[in-house]
Structures are given as structure tokens and as C-alpha cells.
Design a protein around this motif. Structure first.
Motif, PDB file in Angstrom:
ATOM      1  N   GLU A 167       0.842  -1.204   0.000  1.00  0.00           N
ATOM      2  CA  GLU A 167       0.000   0.000   0.000  1.00  0.00           C
ATOM      3  C   GLU A 167       0.878   1.255   0.000  1.00  0.00           C
ATOM      4  OE1 GLU A 167      -3.462   0.229  -0.070  1.00  0.00           O
ATOM      5  OE2 GLU A 167      -3.244  -1.871  -0.637  1.00  0.00           O
ATOM      6  N   LYS A 223      -6.737   7.827  -2.364  1.00  0.00           N
ATOM      7  CA  LYS A 223      -6.107   6.695  -1.703  1.00  0.00           C
ATOM      8  C   LYS A 223      -6.239   6.849  -0.191  1.00  0.00           C
ATOM      9  CE  LYS A 223      -3.294   3.126  -1.163  1.00  0.00           C
ATOM     10  NZ  LYS A 223      -3.683   1.755  -1.551  1.00  0.00           N
ATOM     11  N   LYS A 272       3.859   1.546  -1.390  1.00  0.00           N
ATOM     12  CA  LYS A 272       4.371   1.731  -2.750  1.00  0.00           C
ATOM     13  C   LYS A 272       3.293   2.312  -3.664  1.00  0.00           C
ATOM     14  CE  LYS A 272       6.690  -0.641  -6.567  1.00  0.00           C
ATOM     15  NZ  LYS A 272       5.859   0.060  -7.555  1.00  0.00           N
ATOM     16  N   ASP A 273       2.045   1.853  -3.469  1.00  0.00           N
ATOM     17  CA  ASP A 273       0.946   2.375  -4.285  1.00  0.00           C
ATOM     18  C   ASP A 273       0.755   3.864  -4.027  1.00  0.00           C
ATOM     19  OD1 ASP A 273      -1.242   2.401  -6.010  1.00  0.00           O
ATOM     20  OD2 ASP A 273      -2.647   1.958  -4.408  1.00  0.00           O
ATOM     21  N   ASP A 321       3.555   5.768  -5.720  1.00  0.00           N
ATOM     22  CA  ASP A 321       3.343   5.839  -7.169  1.00  0.00           C
ATOM     23  C   ASP A 321       2.305   6.901  -7.530  1.00  0.00           C
ATOM     24  OD1 ASP A 321       5.177   3.828  -7.473  1.00  0.00           O
ATOM     25  OD2 ASP A 321       3.685   2.221  -7.685  1.00  0.00           O
ATOM     26  N   ARG A 322       1.295   7.063  -6.687  1.00  0.00           N
ATOM     27  CA  ARG A 322       0.255   8.042  -6.998  1.00  0.00           C
ATOM     28  C   ARG A 322       0.780   9.472  -6.879  1.00  0.00           C
ATOM     29  NH1 ARG A 322      -5.586   5.437  -5.695  1.00  0.00           N
ATOM     30  NH2 ARG A 322      -4.956   3.258  -5.809  1.00  0.00           N
TER      31      ARG A 322
END
Length: 504
Positions: free
Chosen positions: A227, A247, A229-230, A233-234
């Protein structure tokens, strides 16, 4: 009050895709209004009249409004909209006017052209009108807000704001007041509002955000590495000019909602705007509701199982009884218990989002009807159909109503078509129709058959049959409604029931 779409379609010739863009802008422009400390008014030109029509308005939550009255639907022309005409013809942001006065209130007018991405045509003009009577001191927060507002205004003029909406996202939350972080082109924090700093403190950050890489900090704080890393990335995606979906970040028992927006005035990526909101308490209440809902559904599941056990015991007893009348009575009891179990089965499988339990009743009626036809002891087939929809009904209505319908349908398929010397002959193939419609907060239900009709001496109030006594008691008592059984002019019988749907 007419909607934005109604006003635009009535007074302009804008294409559907233009109207959709204006809708998306009106759904996301609260951010710009709050950052600007100003009202935003959306104006569209009225063809060949030199006038402009206001089709949408939003007031700031960060400052006093410039308009006490709603401006939507207002038509203006002449010198009052000269700045709007300049923006429409020249396609640029207009800021050079002097303050104007509304009574004793000074206001500053600005105007922003609205385009779609990749198009040069100005399809509308956004007026940015600021109440100057309580002008804010230009401190760090105000300067950062206004600078970011100007960048977003240029993106409106470029057609790159608002960003495309992601599936399932219906609002622009979080808002400016919840927490704002501004990033430069490298992803470093140049400004973080006090609420944004507090939100990251809840996630476990002890240091200040300014000067730090927000993507790296966020990825480190989140409990789940994937989560994290996500989320990283965003943030990087927003810095590249994309608009990722919102998010939720979870760390140390806290939950923070994050939304990243690119800042790219004139098409040049200069950083990103990150909005954050501490939703820890909101999610805690959600989990409590989910636990409560699961508990209620488990209770209904167990009640359904117990009722089915009772029905099975009654069925076993009926098989051992040698007296036909007693066996028939036990079989009727089995069907009554099973009809109640259907309601609890439906409730056990539904996940209600409200405090009041409710069920989709049409499926229950169809199953009860099918069961009535299956167990009918006759040498012919009865066709059964439903007209209209019951829709969603509260459990307190569904349980007695399904019992009433079970009795009426059972009576119709078992007795309406029996050969008898009383009453008339049936017309056509045996058929039972359940009709339903809602009218003035009432449920109107009719169960009609084309059978032999009622005897001339029939009286529902004085009937000694258990099934009809159950029908009368539940309809007038539990359901607080009315019921009437009568012969139809075209042959057969109909039961007409009216049930109030007002909250008990």
C-alpha cells in the motif's frame, strides 16, 4: 430551480461533451473557490444577445461570500459583463478591473475562460468574485492558497482542470480546509497547512513536512509495504501530470484520505497539490456498523435455520398422523412457518446501509407463489403471475405481508378452481394474478383469480376458516391496513388490500 444542464440546453447550443465538461467543473471547483477565498460563478453567453446567463455558483468555505442571494438563473448584459465578453473573445484570464461596490461591500471581479482539453473554443466563463470587506492578511497560508488558486485557474483556461473522474468517485473530498500540501516539481514539500501536518502526525511523522519528499515519507509511514508503494506511485503520477484516484493511508491505527492533483499551468508540470483528510473516526464508525450489520445478519440466519427446523419437525409429524384433517392442518402450518423463514433468509443475505432493516420483497413473493402452485393438490395447472413491483419493504411490514399473501395464494390455488355446485364456472385457463402498486405512501395489493367466485353468503369477518382469520388479523392489526374479499364482475374472486407505508 433549473439545473445546469437545463439552463445550458435551453439558452445555448453547446455540444453534449461541452455540457459534460461544465458538469465536471462544477463538481470539482469548490477547491478553486476555497483557495481563492472567492465566489465562483459560471457564465454562458446567450446567443446573439450580448448577454450572459449564470448557470452555476459556489461559495467559499474559507471566506465570506460576495453574494447573499443565489445568482443561478440571473441574466446580465451591458457594462456589467464587459469583462466576461473580453474573456470570451480574447480567451485569456482577466484581472485588470477596479473593485466594484455592492451597497457598502467592495468586491473584486476576475474572469477565467473555460475550455475542454485540446480545444481552443471558450465554452463558458468563470467569474471569480472576492468579498473585500474582510480582506485576509497575506500570511503564509493565504499566499500559498492564492498562488495555487492561480495555477488551477490557468489549468481551467487550458482545459486540464478538472481531471477525469475515476469510477466510483462522486465527490472531490477531501477539501482544502481538511489539509493541503503543495509540492514542487521534484516532489519536495514547499508548504503544508496545519491540518495536513496534523494528519501526517496521526500517521506517525514526528518531523515537519516542509522540505521533505512527500512520496518517500508516505511510503515509509504506511503499515502495508504494498500500500505504501501504491501511495508513492500516486504522488509521482501527479508530479508527471496525471490525476490518480484517491487513496486511503493506514498507519498506527489512523486512516488518512489522500488526493493528489497535478499542477501544470500552460501545460508545464510545476508540482502537485495533495489534499489530505484525517478520517480515522469515520472508518472506526464504519467498522462498528459493519460489525453490527454482520451480527444482525447472523441472527436472521439462525432464526431462519430454527424456523426451518420447526417446519421439518411439523412435516415429520404430518407424515405420522393418520387423520387427513390433522395432516392437512400440519402441512398448512409448515407452509406458514416456511413463508416467515423466507423473510429472515432474505434479511440474512442483505447488507443494509441503514438502521432500518429492509428486504427486496419481489423475490420473496415469487418464491411463495411458486411454492403455492407446487403443493396445490389438483388435477390441473394453475398459472400464477405478478404485475408491478413491491420493491424494498421494511422487515416489520414484510413478515406479516408474506404470511397474508401466502394464505391468499394458497386459498386461490386450492379452492378457487375446485368443482362445486356453488358460484359460477371459471372462465379460461386457471390463473392467479398478484397486482401491486404504490400510491400516496400506501401499498395497494390485489390477488385475483378467474375461478368459481365466492358463495353468496360469504362474510370475511365471520369466516371460521383459520387461514382467512389469519389474513384478517394480520392485515388490520400488524399491517394497520384494510382488506376486502369480493367476487369479480368478470368471474372469480379478488382480495384487495391497502397497507400504509408510513414509518411505524
Amino acid at each position: 430551480m433549473s439545473t445546469l444542464r437545463d439552463l445550458v440546453e435551453e439558452h445555448t447550443s453547446l455540444a453534449p461533451e461541452d455540457i459534460e465538461h461544465l458538469h465536471r467543473l462544477a463538481g470539482d471547483w469548490q477547491i478553486v473557490s476555497d483557495l481563492s477565498f472567492a465566489d465562483l460563478l459560471m457564465w454562458v453567453p446567450i446567443a446573439d444577445r450580448g448577454e450572459f446567463l449564470c448557470v452555476a455558483q459556489v461559495r467559499p468555505t474559507t471566506a465570506p461570500t460576495a453574494y447573499q442571494d443565489d445568482q443561478v438563473g440571473r441574466v446580465s448584459g451591458g457594462p456589467e459583463v464587459a469583462h466576461l465578453a473580453i474573456v470570451r473573445s480574447q480567451g485569456r484570464i482577466w484581472r485588470e478591473g477596479d473593485p466594484v461596490w455592492y451597497g457598502d461591500m467592495p468586491a473584486r471581479h476576475e474572469a477565467i475562460p473555460v475550455r475542454r482539453r485540446g480545444e481552443s473554443q471558450v465554452i463558458a466563463v468563470v467569474g471569480r468574485d472576492t468579498n473585500l470587506s474582510t480582506a485576509r492578511t497575506p500570511a503564509q497560508l493565504e499566499l500559498n492558497y492564492l498562488t495555487t488558486a492561480d495555477d488551477l485557474a490557468q489549468m481551467i483556461a487550458d482545459g486540464t482542470f478538472p481531471p477525469p473522474r475515476h469510477p466510483g468517485e462522486t465527490t472531490s473530498a477531501p477539501r482544502i480546509g481538511d489539509g493541503l500540501v503543495r509540492l514542487d516539481a521534484s516532489g519536495k514539500v514547499t508548504y503544508a497547512s496545519p491540518n495536513a501536518q496534523s494528519a501526517y502526525r496521526r500517521l506517525g511523522l514526528a518531523a515537519h513536512l516542509v522540505g521533505e519528499s512527500l512520496a518517500e515519507i508516505t511510503g515509509r509511514l504506511v503499515d502495508d509495504p504494498l500500500e505504501g508503494k501504491d501511495a508513492t506511485d500516486r504522488v509521482h503520477s501527479a508530479l508527471r501530470g496525471d490525476a490518480p484516484a484517491r487513496k486511503e493511508l493506514e498507519a498506527r491505527g489512523a486512516t488518512v484520505l489522500m488526493r493528489a492533483l497535478p499542477l501544470m499551468p500552460a501545460g508545464v508540470p510545476i508540482g502537485a497539490l495533495v489534499l489530505v483528510r484525517d478520517i480515522t473516526e469515520v472508518r472506526r464508525r464504519d467498522r462498528q456498523l459493519m460489525t453490527k450489520d454482520a451480527t444482525i445478519r447472523e441472527i436472521h440466519h439462525r432464526v431462519k435455520n430454527n424456523l426451518q427446523t420447526v417446519a421439518a419437525l411439523l412435516r415429520l409429524q404430518a407424515r405420522r398422523v393418520g387423520v387427513p384433517a390433522a395432516r392437512h392442518a400440519l402441512e398448512e402450518s409448515v407452509r406458514r412457518v416456511a413463508s416467515i423463514a423466507l423473510v429472515h433468509e432474505t434479511l440474512s443475505m442483505s447488507a443494509s446501509d441503514t438502521a432500518d432493516e429492509a428486504v427486496e420483497f419481489d423475490g420473496i413473493v415469487d418464491r411463495v407463489a411458486a411454492a403455492a402452485v407446487e403443493v396445490a393438490a389438483s388435477d390441473f395447472t394453475v398459472a400464477l403471475r405478478r404485475e408491478g413491483d413491491f420493491g424494498v419493504l421494511p422487515a416489520e411490514i414484510a413478515t406479516p405481508l408474506v404470511m397474508v399473501l401466502n394464505e391468499l395464494l394458497q386459498n386461490a390455488v386450492e379452492h378457487a378452481f375446485e368443482p362445486s355446485g356453488e358460484g359460477g364456472e371459471r372462465t379460461g385457463a386457471p390463473e392467479v394474478v398478484v397486482s401491486v402498486h404504490r400510491f400516496r405512501k400506501q401499498l395497494h395489493v390485489t390477488v385475483a383469480d378467474n375461478g368459481r367466485g365466492l358463495p353468496d353468503t360469504f362474510d370475511l369477518d365471520n369466516s371460521e376458516r383459520l387461514g382467512l382469520q389469519i389474513v384478517r388479523t394480520l392485515a388490520t392489526g400488524e399491517l394497520r391496513g384494510t382488506i376486502e374479499l369480493r367476487s369479480r364482475a368478470e368471474g372469480g374472486t379478488e382480495a384487495v388490500m391497502v397497507v400504509p407505508l408510513a414509518k411505524r
